[in-house]
Design a protein around this motif. Sequence first.
Motif, PDB file in Angstrom:
ATOM      1  N   GLY A 202      47.454  22.967  53.892  1.00 37.18           N
ATOM      2  CA  GLY A 202      46.179  23.612  53.561  1.00 37.18           C
ATOM      3  C   GLY A 202      45.981  24.936  54.263  1.00 37.18           C
ATOM      4  O   GLY A 202      45.112  25.716  53.886  1.00 37.18           O
ATOM      5  N   GLY A 203      46.796  25.207  55.279  1.00 40.92           N
ATOM      6  CA  GLY A 203      46.614  26.414  56.069  1.00 40.92           C
ATOM      7  C   GLY A 203      47.064  27.682  55.374  1.00 40.92           C
ATOM      8  O   GLY A 203      46.625  28.775  55.740  1.00 40.92           O
ATOM      9  N   THR A 204      47.949  27.544  54.387  1.00 38.17           N
ATOM     10  CA  THR A 204      48.419  28.728  53.659  1.00 38.17           C
ATOM     11  C   THR A 204      47.730  28.844  52.305  1.00 38.17           C
ATOM     12  O   THR A 204      46.895  29.718  52.082  1.00 38.17           O
ATOM     13  N   TRP A 205      48.068  27.931  51.391  1.00 35.43           N
ATOM     14  CA  TRP A 205      47.520  28.021  50.047  1.00 35.43           C
ATOM     15  C   TRP A 205      46.019  27.734  50.008  1.00 35.43           C
ATOM     16  O   TRP A 205      45.271  28.378  49.273  1.00 35.43           O
ATOM     17  N   GLY A 206      45.574  26.781  50.799  1.00 32.54           N
ATOM     18  CA  GLY A 206      44.143  26.479  50.828  1.00 32.54           C
ATOM     19  C   GLY A 206      43.336  27.689  51.270  1.00 32.54           C
ATOM     20  O   GLY A 206      42.349  28.070  50.635  1.00 32.54           O
ATOM     21  N   ALA A 207      43.768  28.308  52.358  1.00 32.81           N
ATOM     22  CA  ALA A 207      43.072  29.486  52.874  1.00 32.81           C
ATOM     23  C   ALA A 207      43.152  30.642  51.883  1.00 32.81           C
ATOM     24  O   ALA A 207      42.166  31.353  51.658  1.00 32.81           O
ATOM     25  N   LEU A 208      44.330  30.855  51.286  1.00 28.83           N
ATOM     26  CA  LEU A 208      44.512  31.957  50.342  1.00 28.83           C
ATOM     27  C   LEU A 208      43.604  31.808  49.127  1.00 28.83           C
ATOM     28  O   LEU A 208      42.951  32.771  48.685  1.00 28.83           O
ATOM     29  N   LEU A 209      43.533  30.600  48.584  1.00 29.96           N
ATOM     30  CA  LEU A 209      42.727  30.358  47.390  1.00 29.96           C
ATOM     31  C   LEU A 209      41.237  30.546  47.675  1.00 29.96           C
ATOM     32  O   LEU A 209      40.498  31.097  46.849  1.00 29.96           O
ATOM     33  N   ILE A 210      40.791  30.099  48.843  1.00 33.24           N
ATOM     34  CA  ILE A 210      39.389  30.308  49.213  1.00 33.24           C
ATOM     35  C   ILE A 210      39.117  31.799  49.401  1.00 33.24           C
ATOM     36  O   ILE A 210      38.053  32.304  49.028  1.00 33.24           O
ATOM     37  N   GLY A 211      40.091  32.496  49.953  1.00 25.28           N
ATOM     38  CA  GLY A 211      39.946  33.944  50.119  1.00 25.28           C
ATOM     39  C   GLY A 211      39.846  34.670  48.790  1.00 25.28           C
ATOM     40  O   GLY A 211      39.025  35.580  48.623  1.00 25.28           O
ATOM     41  N   ILE A 212      40.666  34.266  47.815  1.00 24.61           N
ATOM     42  CA  ILE A 212      40.606  34.896  46.488  1.00 24.61           C
ATOM     43  C   ILE A 212      39.266  34.586  45.822  1.00 24.61           C
ATOM     44  O   ILE A 212      38.683  35.441  45.144  1.00 24.61           O
ATOM     45  N   TYR A 213      38.785  33.361  46.018  1.00 24.07           N
ATOM     46  CA  TYR A 213      37.447  33.012  45.520  1.00 24.07           C
ATOM     47  C   TYR A 213      36.409  33.981  46.076  1.00 24.07           C
ATOM     48  O   TYR A 213      35.564  34.508  45.346  1.00 24.07           O
ATOM     49  N   GLY A 214      36.481  34.231  47.374  1.00 24.02           N
ATOM     50  CA  GLY A 214      35.532  35.142  47.997  1.00 24.02           C
ATOM     51  C   GLY A 214      35.619  36.548  47.431  1.00 24.02           C
ATOM     52  O   GLY A 214      34.600  37.178  47.132  1.00 24.02           O
ATOM     53  N   ILE A 215      36.840  37.032  47.252  1.00 23.39           N
ATOM     54  CA  ILE A 215      37.021  38.372  46.677  1.00 23.39           C
ATOM     55  C   ILE A 215      36.499  38.410  45.246  1.00 23.39           C
ATOM     56  O   ILE A 215      35.869  39.393  44.817  1.00 23.39           O
ATOM     57  N   GLY A 216      36.729  37.335  44.501  1.00 21.30           N
ATOM     58  CA  GLY A 216      36.226  37.259  43.128  1.00 21.30           C
ATOM     59  C   GLY A 216      34.715  37.333  43.077  1.00 21.30           C
ATOM     60  O   GLY A 216      34.142  38.000  42.201  1.00 21.30           O
ATOM     61  N   MET A 217      34.050  36.662  44.012  1.00 16.11           N
ATOM     62  CA  MET A 217      32.586  36.714  44.063  1.00 16.11           C
ATOM     63  C   MET A 217      32.106  38.119  44.402  1.00 16.11           C
ATOM     64  O   MET A 217      31.110  38.602  43.851  1.00 16.11           O
TER      65      MET A 217
END
Length: 218
Positions: free
Chosen positions: A86-101
């Motif tokens: 979860g430390g790589t893909w989990g963090a990356l996906l949440i980060g992309i969500y944030g950028i998308g918002m």
Amino acid sequence: MMMINKQNYKVIRMLLIGGVISTPLFYVVAIIQLFTRTGFDIRLHAISTLTLGDAGWVQSANFFITGLLAVCAAIGVRRLLRGFQGGTWGALLIGIYGIGMMMAGLFRPDPGLSFPPGAPAEAPTSMSGQAALHSAAFFTAFICLIVANMVFARRFASQGERGWSFYCIASCILAPVLIIVGSMNSAWIGVIMGSAGMVAFGWVSLLAAKLRAETLQV
């Protein structure tokens, strides 16, 4: 969990608190506007349309700040879970969500259904470039959260935390189901789409709260 010194834990907690408050902040600001924006009807209008009109900057800022807080949470997840599931893909996906918002706040949907006041009474029959970018950003963010749910469902299952694993799975199923139902029910589209966002965005806040609580036990 890898060894992290006390100072780094303080930074991680501060980053994760961004995720904790992101969803409540988003919906509190949106709900206030439901009662203060002339012509807005949550049954017919998506929350995104609050970005339109003279006061649209409030919701645009709401999107942007929510996304920025989610990016902070993603950095916190990365720092806390580096080297772990979860430390790589989990963090990356949440980060992309944030950028998308954040991007959804920069680009606006098209006016229609009499909102903002003076807009055509009909729904838009075509999509402007700005509206297309808004939709693309929002749905990219949404899809990333669905995949992030799957990533953390596996993580929690491997740790024997069945309740959290079930919650992640339920969230990644319920949110898209609500999106589909909302797209088929124009009479209540705003309510249903808003509920889908509450499920998806709320997961980020609850996950951040859980991970932050784990740092307090170290």
